[in-house]
Design an enzyme around this catalytic site. Sequence first.
Site, mmCIF file in Angstrom:
data_model
loop_
_atom_site.group_PDB
_atom_site.id
_atom_site.type_symbol
_atom_site.label_atom_id
_atom_site.label_comp_id
_atom_site.label_asym_id
_atom_site.label_seq_id
_atom_site.Cartn_x
_atom_site.Cartn_y
_atom_site.Cartn_z
ATOM 1 N N HIS A 1 29.266 -69.590 -14.342
ATOM 2 C CA HIS A 1 29.714 -69.120 -13.026
ATOM 3 C C HIS A 1 30.849 -69.973 -12.477
ATOM 4 O O HIS A 1 31.675 -69.489 -11.692
ATOM 5 C CB HIS A 1 28.547 -69.121 -12.039
ATOM 6 C CG HIS A 1 27.580 -68.006 -12.247
ATOM 7 N ND1 HIS A 1 26.629 -68.019 -13.239
ATOM 8 C CD2 HIS A 1 27.420 -66.832 -11.591
ATOM 9 C CE1 HIS A 1 25.916 -66.907 -13.190
ATOM 10 N NE2 HIS A 1 26.371 -66.173 -12.198
ATOM 11 N N ASP B 1 19.830 -68.938 -9.084
ATOM 12 C CA ASP B 1 20.210 -67.514 -9.019
ATOM 13 C C ASP B 1 19.691 -66.790 -10.257
ATOM 14 O O ASP B 1 20.346 -65.904 -10.812
ATOM 15 C CB ASP B 1 21.723 -67.351 -8.896
ATOM 16 C CG ASP B 1 22.132 -65.937 -8.475
ATOM 17 O OD1 ASP B 1 21.280 -65.190 -7.936
ATOM 18 O OD2 ASP B 1 23.301 -65.546 -8.711
#
Length: 391
Positions: A265, A288
């Site tokens: 990410h 997440d």
Amino acid sequence: MRLLVKNAHVITPYEILRNYDLAVEKNKISRILPSGVLDERDFDEIIDAEGNHVSPGFIDIHTHANSGFDTMDGTFEAIDAMARFHIKNGVTGFLTTTMTDSTENLEKAIKNVASYISLQRGKPQTLDTSGSSPAEVLGLYLEGPYFAETKKGAQSPKYLKNPDIQELTKFIKLSEGSVKVVALAPELPGAMKAIRFLRSQGIIVSAGHTDAAFDTARQAFDFGVTQVTHVFNGMRGFTHREPGISGAALIDERVYCEMICDSIHLHPGAMKLVVKAKGKDKIILISDSMMAAGLSDGEYTLGGQKVIVKGKEARLLDGTLAGSTLTLNRAIYNMVHMVGVSLADAVRMATLNPARAIGIDKQKGSIEIGKDADLVIFDEDLNILKVIKSL
């Protein structure tokens, strides 16, 4: 129960105490002294850390799913399985996180989490040193459905909408007060009123999946937004003429930045930039995680959409990143080895910082006298050796 954890490198908010013992009485941390000072005969149970690290239990405030289960399943089995996976990875408390979905599915998921929390809180007080008890569900994180379509990421576009105070009021009521964080795009019509309403209810507002410009972001921070959802992901990027919400978050001392530290990410260089800008106190490590966390590569779902996991990367069919397969112990390891953060500071980002962000730092998030005995013993490679949970 009186517990002694001996021969440990104890990670406090201020330093790492090497070769120390830690005593627990009535589920609370009672004493922290150099090894050998305390009389072992005074304790009911003794755990030898054998020179490994002892830290506070990790707190994951943004996690959707793991081990094949998802918050949006809306079942006791799903939340319990997720909680048991978390405890094995050092997470002693977490916020179950929803996705943008139909109102019916969101209400089902919210009511289910509220029921699970009620059952957990109704159990007798005890101390678990076996690692068999599930992690504590600390509340709910509502990620959506109030997001910008241009920055939706893996959120379903079918159910995106503008913030609705009436709907939020119903969600909060159904949650029995367990909603801790609501993520929304502050540039949407009605967003500023919603931010003020949520803050009046004691709920944290995080700016996420947003195309907000710099000035709009600053206004949102003034209205009460104190967090940004997975910084740089699902938000307008930084440029030198329009820093956007990412730039605004990096320079505002009021704002926490959630960070997915998996090198997928965010590039390690971007993570170093966040550390330079925010320091050790305003970064929150999050997983997440989606349902493939803890499982092998393959085909899964997230928010009703098909996700392909390959090489630990989770993506929709169009290539959009769809959550992660990260665990917080690995995130801490990555912060140390990819970013160059000290172990003590990396641990803080997964313990004290999230505890402060959601207002539970008087009880949890650090090894200090009088706090809950939520503890993790791990080795130099962040492998979890033992979890102690105050129940």
